[in-house]
Design a protein around this motif. Structure first.
Motif, short mmCIF file in Angstrom:
data_model
loop_
_atom_site.label_atom_id
_atom_site.label_comp_id
_atom_site.label_asym_id
_atom_site.label_seq_id
_atom_site.Cartn_x
_atom_site.Cartn_y
_atom_site.Cartn_z
N GLN A 11 7.46 6.15 2.20
CA GLN A 11 6.74 5.60 3.34
C GLN A 11 7.66 5.44 4.55
O GLN A 11 7.19 5.35 5.69
N THR A 22 2.18 10.67 3.09
CA THR A 22 3.07 10.69 4.24
C THR A 22 3.85 11.99 4.24
O THR A 22 4.01 12.63 3.20
N THR A 48 -1.00 12.65 -8.32
CA THR A 48 -0.23 12.25 -7.15
C THR A 48 0.89 13.27 -6.97
O THR A 48 1.70 13.49 -7.87
N CYS A 51 7.56 6.34 -4.30
CA CYS A 51 6.47 6.46 -3.32
C CYS A 51 6.65 5.49 -2.17
O CYS A 51 6.32 5.82 -1.02
N PRO A 62 0.82 -1.22 0.00
CA PRO A 62 0.00 0.00 0.00
C PRO A 62 0.85 1.26 0.00
O PRO A 62 1.90 1.32 0.65
N HIS A 89 0.54 5.31 0.82
CA HIS A 89 -0.31 6.28 1.51
C HIS A 89 0.37 7.65 1.50
O HIS A 89 1.59 7.75 1.40
#
Length: 274
Positions: free
Chosen positions: A169, A40, A231, A165, A36, A38
């Motif tokens: 995280q 951050t 994004t 990405c 996943p 998310h």
């Protein structure tokens, strides 16, 4: 020396990053496996730095090294970005022990200049080093300098938007990129570099290093893939808080994709402490 891929850019006081790729770095990628992603955000303890206006900050380079004249700016963006990143990984007390005073912008900038010098010496392919030549450096060189100082134990790489990405995280990421003339003037505090009219047709001024501190928005396509235009990344610059959004700016993953062949991504890490 390994078989490096090197792209040098003209060095100027605001820009000093060169693109250096070492094929051995691919062993330190963390391939995206579908985990996943998310939003951050990481908060550097060091304030927004300014690699320009050194004299106004009370920084005299003539006092930092023998035989060096005072200069008002250095192309030390790699070290400025690295200072922001490494300040996330340690406590303020640990940073102070390492000589990085996060309470004093001028003292932190002086520390970054020292790190810049180290990075130019780690870039063994360079003909000159700081001091006394403002030679520029690379994301790879400054990561090596951080490790030699014991501030990180390793550094990882990403080569795709998804890998970037995923790295975000776990911590901030250094991004070296080509800097177009149009990028010097963002269209608004909240705007994206993408929004600057005709940026693609403006000349490349040089290479620049920034610290990506946030994955602000994550959007997905119906098939589950990342929606690159929607994004959004936020990055810390090193041209003082008067530039951009209090010293930071935004870009989409679509812009990253457009420039990907000239971008390198390096994440300083303290995996042993995680």
């Amino acid at each position: 020396m390994p078989d490096l891929t090197i792209q040098q850019y003209p060095v100027q006081p605001a820009l000093g990053r060169h693109l250096v790729l070492d094929p051995r770095s691919l062993a330190y990628r963390r391939p995206y496996t579908g985990d996943p992603i998310h939003p951050t955000e990481w908060a550097p303890k060091v304030p927004v730095l300014d690699q320009q206006n050194l004299l106004a900050q009370g920084i005299r380079t003539s006092t930092l090294a023998e035989g060096v004249d005072d200069v008002d700016a250095l192309g030390s963006c790699t070290a400025n970005a690295a200072a922001a990143a490494v300040s996330v990984l340690h406590t303020a007390d640990q940073l102070a022990t390492a000589g990085l005073d996060v309470t004093d912008p001028a003292a932190a900038e002086t520390w970054a200049i020292g790190l810049y010098s180290d990075a130019t010496h780690r870039d063994e392919w360079l003909d000159d080093t700081w001091p006394s030549t403002d030679s520029g450096s690379s994301g790879l060189g400054v990561a090596k300098a951080l490790r030699e100082r014991g501030l990180i134990d390793q550094y990882g790489h990403a080569t795709t938007a998804e890998e970037l990405c995923m790295l975000l995280q776990t911590g901030p990421v250094l991004m070296g990129m080509p800097w177009y003339d149009a990028f010097f003037s963002p269209v608004g505090r909240q705007a994206l570099l993408d929004d600057i009219p005709d940026w693609q047709s403006s000349p490349v001024a040089g290479g620049h290093e920034v610290c990506i501190t946030a994955l602000e928005h994550v959007m997905f396509l119906p098939d589950g893939g990342l929606d690159y235009p929607r994004t959004i990344l936020r990055a810390r610059n090193s041209w003082s808080t008067s530039w951009g959004d209090a010293g930071e700016f935004r870009l989409s993953l679509a812009l990253y994709q457009a420039l990907r062949s000239e971008i390198d991504l390096v994440q300083p890490r303290l995996d042993s402490s995680r």
